[in-house]
Design a protein around this motif. Structure first.
Motif, PDB file in Angstrom:
ATOM      1  N   LYS A   2       7.900  -4.115 -15.791  1.00  0.00           N
ATOM      2  CA  LYS A   2       8.458  -4.698 -14.725  1.00  0.00           C
ATOM      3  C   LYS A   2       7.980  -5.649 -13.829  1.00  0.00           C
ATOM      4  CE  LYS A   2      11.702  -1.235 -15.853  1.00  0.00           C
ATOM      5  NZ  LYS A   2      13.313  -1.554 -16.263  1.00  0.00           N
ATOM      6  N   GLN A 204      21.245  -9.534  -8.529  1.00  0.00           N
ATOM      7  CA  GLN A 204      20.602  -8.651  -7.569  1.00  0.00           C
ATOM      8  C   GLN A 204      21.564  -7.446  -7.278  1.00  0.00           C
ATOM      9  OE1 GLN A 204      19.220 -10.774  -4.038  1.00  0.00           O
ATOM     10  NE2 GLN A 204      17.476 -11.139  -5.000  1.00  0.00           N
ATOM     11  N   SER A 244      17.527  -7.572 -10.730  1.00  0.00           N
ATOM     12  CA  SER A 244      16.666  -7.046  -9.900  1.00  0.00           C
ATOM     13  C   SER A 244      17.449  -5.596  -9.142  1.00  0.00           C
ATOM     14  CB  SER A 244      16.141  -7.658  -8.803  1.00  0.00           C
ATOM     15  OG  SER A 244      17.206  -7.895  -7.665  1.00  0.00           O
ATOM     16  N   THR A 308      13.233  -6.435 -12.754  1.00  0.00           N
ATOM     17  CA  THR A 308      12.473  -6.456 -11.269  1.00  0.00           C
ATOM     18  C   THR A 308      12.959  -5.321 -10.378  1.00  0.00           C
ATOM     19  OG1 THR A 308      12.688  -8.738 -11.766  1.00  0.00           O
ATOM     20  CG2 THR A 308      12.115  -7.918  -9.185  1.00  0.00           C
TER      21      THR A 308
END
Length: 340
Positions: A2, A204, A244, A308
């Protein structure tokens, strides 16, 4: 494996326990923290953007300064509220920042969340078009921003310019090649995650989302990510997307850690109302001894789906302590989860 970054809310206040008592403190310490984070092996330095609050608001000067003082770490936002932005001017700002950073900008944008004032974007001179709401306005601006990041000319040149023009229509400058592929959309619902995939943006997903099934937060978030990936594949984009997720994770290594965060480990998902009477679910925080943290985080489905991880940090506690917080995750937790 990651990528591991930090996410700073950039708070400051004239409080005796704070190391960030002024806006200047927060900005300068943000630069110092990014430099130190790069040195210990953190992959990304990300910052929240809020208006009308004692928090970071104008990201491009800060990101440019970090870009000039670092060489490897990704720099980005989580997220810029597009309702407040002029998308064409933002193309210029983002392009300049990315060039200063050598192509390391990872820009998170969104239609925005509830702010400190009612309809704050109207004070910036914006309002939705007839038949649209502010969410529509944010998404339309986001798409316009994306369109002009491609570097395609669109503006009719002046036949008598101050400086000679190249042939054809003119584009915005400076143009930074590849930046279009490093734009992320902050999605609070499954539908907007799918929309982000269809429009070729990375995803995100933060520590909150609209509660769409009543399931635990990490399961709902994992389902959102899977829907995003399916939509990306269906859209036929040629590159691999990035995803992420944000988490508050604290490894309790010493007594100071236990004093600050010893109670966080007992937290659970929280339910609240985000806006317009929509039920929202807020993900729990993690705080425990490293071995226990590894066991708990291994059960977090969304962490498994993301490439992420953005670690929210207590920026008001100063650079030295935040480097300790990040180092503790890198050294004592990440290897046990296969992240490093």
């Amino acid at each position: 494996m990651k990528k591991i970054g930090f996410l700073s809310f950039g708070h400051w206040a004239n409080h005796p326990a704070y190391s960030t008592r002024t806006a200047g403190d927060t900005l300068l310490q943000s630069i110092d923290l990014a430099v130190a984070a790069e040195e210990i092996g953190i992959d990304g330095a990300y910052f929240r953007v809020h208006h009308f609050a004692k928090q970071l608001a104008s990201p491009f000067p800060l990101l440019s300064a970090i870009g000039a003082k670092t060489s490897k770490i990704e720099i980005g936002t989580g997220v810029i509220d597009m309702r407040y932005e002029n998308p064409l001017y933002m193309v210029e700002e983002a392009g300049a920042t990315d060039l200063i950073a050598g192509g390391r900008l990872q820009l998170g944008i969104s239609r925005g969340s509830p702010e400190q004032v009612i309809d704050g974007w109207k004070y910036f001179g914006y309002k939705p078009a007839e038949g649209e709401n502010d969410s529509d306005m944010g998404r339309i601006k986001g798409l316009k921003f994306l369109e002009h990041l491609n570097g395609v000319g669109f503006a009719q040149p002046n036949p008598n310019p101050m400086f000679p023009n190249p042939p054809g229509l003119l584009r915005l400058e400076p143009y930074s090649e590849g930046l279009r592929d490093r734009i992320w959309w902050g999605a609070a619902s499954n539908a907007t995650a799918v929309w982000a995939a269809e429009n070729g943006m990375n995803l995100q997903s933060s520590t909150l989302k609209f509660d769409e099934s009543g399931k635990p937060f990490h399961i709902q978030q994992a389902e959102q990510i899977r829907l995003y990936k399916e939509a990306w594949k269906k859209a036929g984009h040629k590159r691999e997307p990035r995803v992420s997720v944000s988490r508050s994770i604290f490894a309790l290594i010493n007594e100071q850690d236990r004093q600050y965060f010893g109670r966080e480990g007992r937290s659970t998902d929280q339910i609240g109302v985000l806006e317009a009477d929509r039920r929202a679910i807020f993900g729990r925080s993690y705080a425990a001894e490293p071995d226990q943290l590894i066991k708990e985080l291994a059960q977090d489905e969304a962490l498994q789906e993301a490439d992420t991880i953005l670690l929210t940090i207590p920026n008001t506690l100063g650079v030295e302590y935040n480097v300790h917080v990040l180092s503790a995750i890198l050294d004592h937790v990440a290897p046990g989860l296969g992240w490093r």
